[in-house]
Design an enzyme around this catalytic site. Structure first.
Site, short mmCIF file in Angstrom:
data_model
loop_
_atom_site.label_atom_id
_atom_site.label_comp_id
_atom_site.label_asym_id
_atom_site.label_seq_id
_atom_site.Cartn_x
_atom_site.Cartn_y
_atom_site.Cartn_z
N VAL A 35 1.48 -8.32 -6.87
CA VAL A 35 1.36 -9.32 -5.83
C VAL A 35 0.83 -8.98 -4.63
O VAL A 35 -0.19 -9.58 -3.98
CB VAL A 35 2.80 -9.92 -5.74
CG1 VAL A 35 2.74 -11.13 -4.43
CG2 VAL A 35 3.43 -10.62 -6.80
N GLU A 36 1.17 -7.83 -4.05
CA GLU A 36 0.66 -7.30 -2.85
C GLU A 36 -0.74 -7.00 -2.95
O GLU A 36 -1.50 -7.67 -2.60
CB GLU A 36 1.76 -6.23 -2.18
CG GLU A 36 3.05 -6.60 -1.93
CD GLU A 36 3.98 -5.57 -1.88
OE1 GLU A 36 3.80 -4.80 -1.06
OE2 GLU A 36 5.21 -5.57 -2.30
N HIS A 37 -0.96 -5.37 -2.87
CA HIS A 37 -2.53 -5.22 -3.16
C HIS A 37 -3.20 -5.63 -4.36
O HIS A 37 -4.53 -5.48 -4.46
CB HIS A 37 -2.75 -3.83 -2.51
CG HIS A 37 -2.50 -3.62 -1.32
ND1 HIS A 37 -3.53 -3.21 -0.42
CD2 HIS A 37 -1.41 -3.57 -0.32
CE1 HIS A 37 -2.90 -2.95 0.90
NE2 HIS A 37 -1.67 -3.43 0.91
#
Length: 337
Positions: free
Chosen positions: A141-143
């Site tokens: 989800v983040e990077h």
């Protein structure tokens, strides 16, 4: 009359002699207040942290990587997106928007002072900031980078990074590796330990704090806040159950119940265990708790008193503790932004 006059002359001469024996070239010892002595039992100034020399070119590379959106799959976010150094290392959101335009599952803590913590992440799963730096990069989800190799290949295709990594890691056959990427980011983050007003106080300047701030320090200690928030980071050293004396969600109005460390270990005793955050810059790093459920610092102090200490902290103590906590505010040098 003459005898009295002679007596005072002798006194004057003796007094002058004693004054002349004082060595003003040596620092004069000033007696510490009882409050400062008490504070020294629980806290340490940032000045006591051992300085470790890191090559400037590694720090510069780490800074470049920290701000580079190339370190996300779609090129939409950098480390700084969620840990904004212009706003004390946070984005002031309950949950941060990732590269996939989805929200992360826990509040993004500040990277400022993170190197002083004994562990990283709310569930303590990373041992240091270098290991922590790799977590969000590979988080879907983040990077949203699919693998370490994907990022390595991406950076190896950039001639500027080829030269920079070769300069920083000259003995490596292949300088651009995931380990070196996180190592450089960690080198940069280790520079983010600014000195606060409270550090000046701990260093001996008792006038650094005003009377209300000193009352707040006293209340902070006397109410037992130092059980979890002490040391140089004023927290960040242990895992603690959030809600020792009650259900945290009833006071924080959390929309989702997060069981903390339990989600990783599945051990019954790990339910609702979270890393105790550092209180440095707490004035600026709202909203609070692992889910960013409370935006008011005063309200957070009251909640912590009730849930962790089983106390209804008085409004006077809350106001004074808040004043003390604001002495922990310190911004990083503009060269790091």
């Amino acid at each position: 009359m003459k005898k009295a006059f002679l007596f005072f002359v002798v006194l004057a001469i003796v007094g002058c002699k004693n004054k002349s024996e004082v060595d003003f070239s040596k620092p004069q010892v000033v007696e510490k207040s009882e409050l400062l002595k008490k504070a020294e039992n629980f806290f340490k100034s940032i000045s006591t942290v051992e300085y470790v020399s890191i090559p400037q070119n590694k720090i510069d590379l780490g800074k470049k990587l920290f701000f580079d959106k190339t370190l996300s799959k779609n090129g939409s976010i950098s480390c700084n997106s969620c840990h904004n150094l212009a706003t004390f290392g946070v984005d002031n959101k309950s949950f941060s928007l990732g590269d996939t335009k989805e929200l992360g599952g826990r509040n993004s803590p500040s990277v400022i002072y993170a190197s002083l913590h004994a562990m990283q992440f709310w569930d303590g799963r990373a041992k240091d900031i270098e290991e922590q730096a790799g977590g969000p990069l590979l988080n879907p989800v983040e990077h949203s980078l699919p693998s370490k190799e994907f990022l390595e290949k991406k950076l190896r295709a950039i001639s500027e990074y080829q030269a920079l990594f070769k300069s920083v890691y000259p003995n490596d056959k292949e300088p651009i590796t995931f380990a070196n990427i996180t190592n450089a980011i960690g080198a940069f983050e280790r520079q983010l330990n600014p000195k606060s007003k409270f550090d000046e106080y701990l260093d001996g300047n008792e006038n650094a704090l005003n009377e209300q701030e000193k009352k707040g320090l006293t209340a902070f200690v006397d109410n037992g806040c130092i059980t979890c928030h002490s040391g140089v980071a004023i927290g960040g050293q242990l895992m603690q159950k959030f809600g020792v004396y009650g259900d945290y969600a009833k006071l924080t109005n959390s929309k989702k119940i997060d069981k903390g460390l339990f989600d990783r270990t599945q051990k019954e005793g790990d339910q609702f265990m979270f890393k105790t955050p550092s209180l440095r810059n707490v004035e600026k790093t709202y909203p609070y708790f692992h889910d960013g459920s409370v935006s008011s610092l005063k309200e957070s102090i009251k909640i912590m008193g009730k849930l962790q200490l089983n106390k209804d902290i008085s409004n006077t103590d809350v106001a004074n503790i808040e004043a003390f906590l604001k002495t922990l505010t310190a911004d990083v040098d503009s060269k790091f932004k």
